[in-house]
Design a protein around this motif. Structure first.
Motif, mmCIF file in Angstrom:
data_model
loop_
_atom_site.group_PDB
_atom_site.id
_atom_site.type_symbol
_atom_site.label_atom_id
_atom_site.label_comp_id
_atom_site.label_asym_id
_atom_site.label_seq_id
_atom_site.Cartn_x
_atom_site.Cartn_y
_atom_site.Cartn_z
ATOM 1 N N GLU A 37 0.857 -1.328 -0.006
ATOM 2 C CA GLU A 37 -0.034 -0.059 0.028
ATOM 3 C C GLU A 37 0.937 1.340 -0.038
ATOM 4 O O GLU A 37 0.514 2.329 -0.869
ATOM 5 C CB GLU A 37 -0.974 -0.040 1.248
ATOM 6 N N GLY A 38 1.937 1.135 0.746
ATOM 7 C CA GLY A 38 2.815 2.474 0.779
ATOM 8 C C GLY A 38 3.396 2.498 -0.591
ATOM 9 O O GLY A 38 3.629 3.598 -1.108
ATOM 10 N N ARG A 39 3.943 1.390 -1.296
ATOM 11 C CA ARG A 39 4.618 1.706 -2.634
ATOM 12 C C ARG A 39 3.364 2.225 -3.408
ATOM 13 O O ARG A 39 3.879 3.082 -4.392
ATOM 14 C CB ARG A 39 5.063 0.372 -3.128
ATOM 15 N N GLN A 40 2.207 1.844 -3.467
ATOM 16 C CA GLN A 40 1.236 2.255 -4.393
ATOM 17 C C GLN A 40 0.900 3.612 -3.950
ATOM 18 O O GLN A 40 0.680 4.470 -5.026
ATOM 19 C CB GLN A 40 0.036 1.572 -4.069
ATOM 20 N N ILE A 41 0.786 4.132 -2.972
ATOM 21 C CA ILE A 41 0.611 5.403 -2.462
ATOM 22 C C ILE A 41 1.642 6.534 -3.078
ATOM 23 O O ILE A 41 1.577 7.516 -3.858
ATOM 24 C CB ILE A 41 0.647 5.771 -1.161
ATOM 25 N N THR A 42 3.175 6.174 -2.987
ATOM 26 C CA THR A 42 4.227 6.798 -3.588
ATOM 27 C C THR A 42 3.936 6.766 -5.018
ATOM 28 O O THR A 42 4.268 7.937 -5.583
ATOM 29 C CB THR A 42 5.614 5.948 -3.015
ATOM 30 N N ARG A 43 3.644 5.570 -5.560
ATOM 31 C CA ARG A 43 3.637 5.496 -7.233
ATOM 32 C C ARG A 43 2.431 6.491 -7.672
ATOM 33 O O ARG A 43 2.538 7.177 -8.507
ATOM 34 C CB ARG A 43 3.470 4.127 -7.367
ATOM 35 N N LEU A 44 1.298 6.540 -7.036
ATOM 36 C CA LEU A 44 0.055 7.250 -7.335
ATOM 37 C C LEU A 44 0.445 8.682 -7.108
ATOM 38 O O LEU A 44 0.090 9.586 -8.016
ATOM 39 C CB LEU A 44 -1.247 6.724 -6.753
ATOM 40 N N ARG A 45 1.179 8.956 -5.859
ATOM 41 C CA ARG A 45 1.403 10.589 -5.560
ATOM 42 C C ARG A 45 2.528 11.044 -6.988
ATOM 43 O O ARG A 45 2.450 12.148 -7.619
ATOM 44 C CB ARG A 45 2.290 10.832 -4.597
ATOM 45 N N GLN A 46 3.241 10.013 -7.405
ATOM 46 C CA GLN A 46 4.382 10.603 -8.613
ATOM 47 C C GLN A 46 3.528 10.663 -9.868
ATOM 48 O O GLN A 46 3.569 11.637 -10.635
ATOM 49 C CB GLN A 46 5.503 9.479 -8.737
ATOM 50 N N LEU A 47 2.571 9.657 -10.196
ATOM 51 C CA LEU A 47 1.772 9.751 -11.370
ATOM 52 C C LEU A 47 0.730 11.118 -11.357
ATOM 53 O O LEU A 47 0.587 11.780 -12.369
ATOM 54 C CB LEU A 47 0.791 8.447 -11.292
ATOM 55 N N ALA A 48 0.454 11.437 -10.015
ATOM 56 C CA ALA A 48 -0.667 12.494 -10.062
ATOM 57 C C ALA A 48 0.301 13.824 -10.311
ATOM 58 O O ALA A 48 -0.103 14.744 -11.127
ATOM 59 C CB ALA A 48 -1.149 12.707 -8.547
ATOM 60 N N GLU A 49 1.615 13.978 -9.766
ATOM 61 C CA GLU A 49 2.464 15.091 -9.837
ATOM 62 C C GLU A 49 2.603 15.292 -11.439
ATOM 63 O O GLU A 49 2.321 16.176 -12.143
ATOM 64 C CB GLU A 49 3.540 14.959 -9.060
ATOM 65 N N ASN A 50 2.947 14.110 -12.181
ATOM 66 C CA ASN A 50 3.198 13.923 -13.658
ATOM 67 C C ASN A 50 1.989 14.514 -14.473
ATOM 68 O O ASN A 50 2.309 15.251 -15.478
ATOM 69 C CB ASN A 50 3.717 12.613 -13.939
ATOM 70 N N ALA A 51 1.023 14.209 -13.981
ATOM 71 C CA ALA A 51 -0.463 14.482 -14.434
ATOM 72 C C ALA A 51 -0.938 15.768 -14.302
ATOM 73 O O ALA A 51 -2.056 16.233 -14.570
ATOM 74 C CB ALA A 51 -1.453 13.614 -14.290
ATOM 75 N N LYS A 52 -0.255 16.431 -13.488
ATOM 76 C CA LYS A 52 -0.664 17.855 -12.780
ATOM 77 C C LYS A 52 -1.989 17.748 -12.207
ATOM 78 O O LYS A 52 -2.841 18.654 -12.191
ATOM 79 C CB LYS A 52 -0.723 18.959 -14.006
ATOM 80 N N LEU A 53 -2.029 16.597 -11.166
ATOM 81 C CA LEU A 53 -3.173 16.497 -10.486
ATOM 82 C C LEU A 53 -2.488 16.725 -8.896
ATOM 83 O O LEU A 53 -1.578 16.206 -8.613
ATOM 84 C CB LEU A 53 -3.742 15.102 -10.690
ATOM 85 N N ASP A 54 -3.392 17.393 -7.995
ATOM 86 C CA ASP A 54 -2.889 17.415 -6.640
ATOM 87 C C ASP A 54 -2.497 16.213 -5.988
ATOM 88 O O ASP A 54 -3.402 14.968 -5.946
ATOM 89 C CB ASP A 54 -4.065 17.971 -5.752
ATOM 90 N N PRO A 55 -1.209 15.774 -5.537
ATOM 91 C CA PRO A 55 -0.843 14.291 -5.126
ATOM 92 C C PRO A 55 -1.647 14.066 -3.776
ATOM 93 O O PRO A 55 -2.007 13.189 -3.442
ATOM 94 C CB PRO A 55 0.557 14.530 -4.985
ATOM 95 N N ALA A 56 -2.046 15.099 -3.034
ATOM 96 C CA ALA A 56 -2.606 14.793 -1.690
ATOM 97 C C ALA A 56 -4.271 14.466 -1.954
ATOM 98 O O ALA A 56 -4.773 13.461 -1.495
ATOM 99 C CB ALA A 56 -2.979 16.088 -1.075
#
Length: 119
Positions: free
Chosen positions: A57-76
């Motif tokens: 779950e921690g790896r997924q959250i880190t991965r998703l936050r990075q994807l969000a940043e790359n997509a210009k979506l709020d990582p939070a």
């Protein structure tokens, strides 16, 4: 409310139709995701693995936050969404595990899939 210019109304309609299509795609993607996580839950239950996997779950959250940043979506926001999904998946996995244990001990009537229809 003032009269809306026809070109503005047409643009709003076009954008809202796109949003509706995206919403439909999101729902279908979530349904597919949950089909996969149900299978994971069954596999975990059959092998007596815990419903939650905090490291994954921690790896997924880190991965998703990075994807969000790359997509210009709020990582939070992306993290909150994933945490909500993860909580639901864990709840499903707990249900599947309980049903599997009941099936193994002969104390239940579930199939161990967590997918039984409820009346």
């Amino acid at each position: 409310m003032s009269e809306i210019d026809e070109s503005v109304r047409a643009e709003l309609t076009r954008l809202r139709e796109s949003i509706d299509n995206i919403d439909a795609a999101v729902v279908h993607m979530l349904a597919e995701r949950f089909k996969c996580t149900q299978q994971v839950g069954v596999l975990k239950a059959q092998h007596h693995l815990p419903p939650a996997d905090p490291a994954r779950e921690g790896r997924q959250i880190t991965r998703l936050r990075q994807l969000a940043e790359n997509a210009k979506l709020d990582p939070a926001f992306a993290e909150k969404l994933l945490n909500f999904i993860i909580a639901e998946v864990i709840r499903h996995h707990e249900t599947i595990a309980d049903e599997t244990i009941a099936d193994e001990t002969g104390t239940g009537t579930g199939t161990g899939t967590g997918m039984e229809e409820k009346d």
